[in-house]
Design a protein around this motif. Structure first.
Motif, mmCIF file in Angstrom:
data_model
loop_
_atom_site.group_PDB
_atom_site.id
_atom_site.type_symbol
_atom_site.label_atom_id
_atom_site.label_comp_id
_atom_site.label_asym_id
_atom_site.label_seq_id
_atom_site.Cartn_x
_atom_site.Cartn_y
_atom_site.Cartn_z
ATOM 1 N N ALA A 1 0.836 -1.213 0.000
ATOM 2 C CA ALA A 1 0.000 0.000 0.000
ATOM 3 C C ALA A 1 0.865 1.256 0.000
ATOM 4 C CB ALA A 1 -0.942 -0.002 1.203
ATOM 5 N N ASN A 2 2.012 1.183 0.668
ATOM 6 C CA ASN A 2 2.918 2.336 0.693
ATOM 7 C C ASN A 2 3.455 2.648 -0.701
ATOM 8 O OD1 ASN A 2 4.758 4.327 1.894
ATOM 9 N ND2 ASN A 2 6.352 2.819 1.445
ATOM 10 N N ILE B 1 -2.021 1.977 6.015
ATOM 11 C CA ILE B 1 -2.835 0.817 5.610
ATOM 12 C C ILE B 1 -2.007 -0.466 5.753
ATOM 13 C CG2 ILE B 1 -3.987 -0.264 3.616
ATOM 14 C CD1 ILE B 1 -4.742 2.602 2.681
ATOM 15 N N ASP B 2 -0.736 -0.400 5.393
ATOM 16 C CA ASP B 2 0.141 -1.576 5.516
ATOM 17 C C ASP B 2 0.279 -2.060 6.952
ATOM 18 O OD1 ASP B 2 0.929 -2.066 2.870
ATOM 19 O OD2 ASP B 2 2.453 -0.489 2.941
ATOM 20 N N SER C 1 10.368 -5.612 2.860
ATOM 21 C CA SER C 1 9.639 -4.594 3.602
ATOM 22 C C SER C 1 9.179 -5.196 4.927
ATOM 23 C CB SER C 1 8.420 -4.141 2.794
ATOM 24 O OG SER C 1 7.404 -5.127 2.872
ATOM 25 N N MET C 2 8.453 -4.375 5.679
ATOM 26 C CA MET C 2 7.829 -4.863 6.910
ATOM 27 C C MET C 2 6.972 -6.094 6.650
ATOM 28 S SD MET C 2 5.125 -2.610 8.958
ATOM 29 C CE MET C 2 3.639 -3.465 8.535
ATOM 30 N N ARG C 3 6.370 -6.144 5.454
ATOM 31 C CA ARG C 3 5.492 -7.249 5.083
ATOM 32 C C ARG C 3 6.248 -8.333 4.313
ATOM 33 N NH1 ARG C 3 0.418 -7.782 7.230
ATOM 34 N NH2 ARG C 3 -0.486 -5.748 7.637
ATOM 35 N N GLY C 4 7.563 -8.333 4.397
ATOM 36 C CA GLY C 4 8.357 -9.278 3.630
ATOM 37 C C GLY C 4 8.675 -8.726 2.255
#
Lengths: 581, 138
Positions: A437-438, A458-459, A554-557
């Motif tokens: 989302a970023n 959102i992430d 990222s934070m989300r992999g």
């Protein structure tokens, strides 16, 4: 205008000196702020001409609630950006909104090019173009000091000015507003410079009677109490946004060394906590905001033996600690403050400067550029080298310096290295590597800013999101923010100004808007910005994301380019539906 | 005992202007913080200090002495009381105030003078302003 059924626009032709004060009832339907500025930009801008052509306008707008409700402190600037060639939009706090309100203008539109350096003087009785030959060349602090001494109105005035970067048309030059606030993003400083406009002084003291004191005071006081007595805004006045530094590092979302990593071993050293404990000198507020989020650190520098020191107050925020800290591998608070001081004096956007220098450091490592052209070596963590490079870029000392002054995207297009040039839509990115989302939010956001739609937020939802949730979330948030930004509230207060509160605040001053009006406004502005962007040649079908965003987890992999392509496809479907709606 | 407005902790001030907005709103029915009986401003820009220009509640107020009609009269505890209906708009009070803290609004008919009512204090988020009890004047 408060208590009136029209918008009051000050139109100044800097070339001829002609001034017009216009009553525009037709613009009432935009409320103010971003909506008003979008309408005026559409009216005045010349998509067929270069962003720095004399004809191009600078629009600055405030909203109906400006200053008269707590934390409604922003002025919105819109222009054609010289950095990416398309929609330029930047918001600044400080005292500008107050000064415009009581000078009696909802919006300023400046166009034309002055025949010689000038500054614009505006108060509630007169508008003058004054000579600025002697101010030309001054850094932002000195120019501000001189204007403060020359002009009256302490406490009720705003003093905007550019530094040498704006004069020399560095494409990410900013406009300084009251020393500690800025129109930072997308190069408004260069647009000022192109018009030989060194600064703007605005002061206002006109009386505006309150039609319904009782109701207005009730709504005002309730909002005021929620801001000062609840924890809704505690984050912003305690550590401020620098609280993000350590938190993002721990999540693996703090861009470090040109996003070669999402974690920075020096994060604790440059954290909001460390600044607050060791360097924080005071906090100040924008006029009309009881929060006081502007964190000012003491930069104390020794200039001689025998304990000779100079001191400067430097404002700091998360984006600054990221862009001139972790992104450049600088783990020294003192070093970051020195860099912040330098970009402030020169009048440069800190984010764009940091991203450009980070790219140059890596490009030099890979042999794409030779930084001896800047008179220095660049290596991550080396503050002295970066200080020299900033000076070289502003002064345009070499071909490399002049390319870097055009921005990271243009420099990478020329020298290669686009895969690690950290810009989306031509705008250097903010300090988050949180997930899809970023990246999507900054890529498709109207001004390619993280605050267009808060994709980074959102992430950070606790669970995995579907493609629909990401795309629809980014679009819905941007539409809502379009409406909020038409009030020109500070985004830090967005949780205070939920829809019922915003509508109640409007009603109490005689603007009875419905929720449907509000929703329609957000959508209309969204569509009009899309149309503006496309008139500047922007295509949502032809978007590129540098590979680095996919390579570094990222934070989300690790982000999957194929899934990202699907998100873009879905976004375009949604956009087509919005166009025909 | 009467109370007067004081500004004992201006080093804490963040420049939010909530005090001025409260005075203008509640005493003068104006949205404009210039229409307030106290003025917060910076000395040397935001890099300098924030200061408060307030009525210091003189025991023998020069503004009242200068007032030809007696519209301004000394107030119990210091400062003055304005009887607007007796004001002829000569602005002698503005010129007489040694600290320059009486404000004449643009196109106004009467001066803005501090009532020492304390509304501004109630809207100060940082405790910069305070009401102080003082012995009544003799």
């Amino acid at each position: 205008m408060l208590n009136e059924s029209y918008i009051r626009v000050l139109d100044v032709d800097l070339g001829t000196g002609r001034v017009r004060a216009l009553r525009r009832p037709d613009l009432q339907r935009y409320l103010g702020g971003v909506g008003l500025a979008t309408a005026l930009l559409t009216e005045y801008v010349r998509p067929d001409l270069d962003p720095l052509a004399p004809e191009q306008p600078i629009v600055i707008a405030i909203g109906p609630l400006s200053t008269i409700y707590p934390a409604v402190t922003k002025a919105i600037a819109m222009f054609r950006s010289p950095l990416n060639g398309e929609l330029g939009e930047s918001h600044a706090g400080g005292r500008l909104a107050l000064a415009m309100r009581y000078a009696g203008y909802d919006a300023l539109v400046l166009h034309g090019r002055a025949p010689r350096p000038v500054y614009l003087y505006v108060d509630s009785d007169q508008v003058l173009l004054k000579r600025a030959d002697t101010l030309w060349g001054m850094d932002a602090e000195e120019a501000g000091r001189v204007l403060r001494d020359l002009e009256p109105g302490r406490g009720h005035r705003s003093i905007m000015r550019i530094g040498p970067a704006g004069e020399r048309l560095v494409r990410y030059a900013l406009v300084n507003c009251e020393t500690y606030r800025h129109f930072g993003r997308l190069g408004l400083g260069a647009v000022f410079g192109s018009k030989l406009l060194k600064g703007i002084y605005i002061s206002g003291d006109c009386d505006i009677p309150i039609p319904n004191v009782k109701e207005y005071n009730r709504v005002y006081t309730e909002i005021y109490r929620r801001i000062v007595s609840t924890d809704a805004m505690q984050k912003y006045h305690d550590l401020g946004t620098p609280a993000n530094v350590l938190a993002l590092h721990e999540l693996g979302a703090l861009p470090t060394r040109n996003l070669q990593s999402g974690r920075f071993e020096g994060a604790a050293e440059i954290s909001g906590e460390a600044f607050a404990e060791h360097d924080l000198m005071r906090k100040v507020a924008c006029s009309g905001c009881p929060i006081g989020c502007i964190h000012i650190a003491l930069l104390r520098q020794q200039f001689g033996d025998e304990h000779e020191y100079s001191w400067t107050g430097i404002s700091y925020d998360h984006e600054l600690l990221y862009s001139l800290g972790s992104l450049l591998g600088i783990a020294s608070r003192h070093g970051i403050l020195r860099l912040l001081d330098r970009v402030a004096q020169k009048g440069l956007d800190a984010i764009a400067t940091g991203v450009t220098l980070a790219w140059a450091t890596e490009a030099a490592d890979r042999g794409l550029i030779d930084t001896r052209e800047l008179g220095t070596d660049l290596s991550f963590g080396d503050v002295e080298g970066y200080l020299k490079a900033i000076d070289a870029i502003v002064e345009g000392r070499s071909e490399l310096a002049r390319h870097l002054a055009l921005g990271v995207t243009a420099a990478a297009r020329h020298y290669g290295g686009e895969d690690f040039a950290l810009a989306l839509g031509g705008n250097p990115v903010a300090g988050y590597h949180t997930g899809y989302a970023n990246v999507l939010g900054q890529l498709v956001g109207a001004r390619h800013s993280h605050v267009d739609n808060g994709g980074y937020s959102i992430d950070q939802k606790p669970r995995e999101l579907t493609d629909e949730e990401i795309v629809d979330g980014v679009i819905a948030e941007e539409q809502e923010r379009n409406a909020l930004n038409s009030l020109a509230i500070c985004m830090f207060a967005r949780k205070i100004y939920d829809r019922p509160t915003a509508l109640a605040a409007l009603k109490a001053i005689g603007i009875p808007w419905t929720e449907q009006d509000w929703v329609d406004l957000g959508r209309r502005i969204y569509r009009e910005k899309v149309a503006l962007k496309e008139s500047f040649g922007f295509s949502y079908r032809d978007l590129r994301v540098p590979a680095r965003f996919f390579e570094t987890p990222s934070m989300r992999g690790r982000l999957d380019p194929q899934r990202f392509a699907q998100l873009l496809e879905l976004f375009n479907e949604r956009l087509n539906a919005i166009r025909v709606a | 005992m009467a109370k007067i407005l004081t500004a004992p902790a201006m080093s804490r001030c963040i420049g939010c202007y909530s005090c001025m907005l409260a005075c203008a709103r509640l005493n003068y029915g104006s949205y404009s913080p210039r229409h307030a009986a106290l003025q917060i401003r910076t000395q040397g820009g935001l890099q300098g200090r924030l200061v408060a220009d307030i009525c210091r509640a003189c025991r023998e107020p020069a503004c009242a002495e200068a007032c030809p009609t007696g519209a301004l009269s000394p107030r119990r505890g210091g400062g003055v009381t304005l009887r607007a209906e007796e004001c002829i708009g000569c602005q002698a009070c503005v010129r007489a105030c040694p600290l320059g803290v009486i404000y004449w609004p643009k196109n106004g008919r009467t001066p803005i003078v501090c009532r020492h009512c304390g509304l501004c204090v109630r809207y100060c988020p940082h405790g910069c302003l305070a009401m102080e009890e003082v012995p009544d004047a003799e």
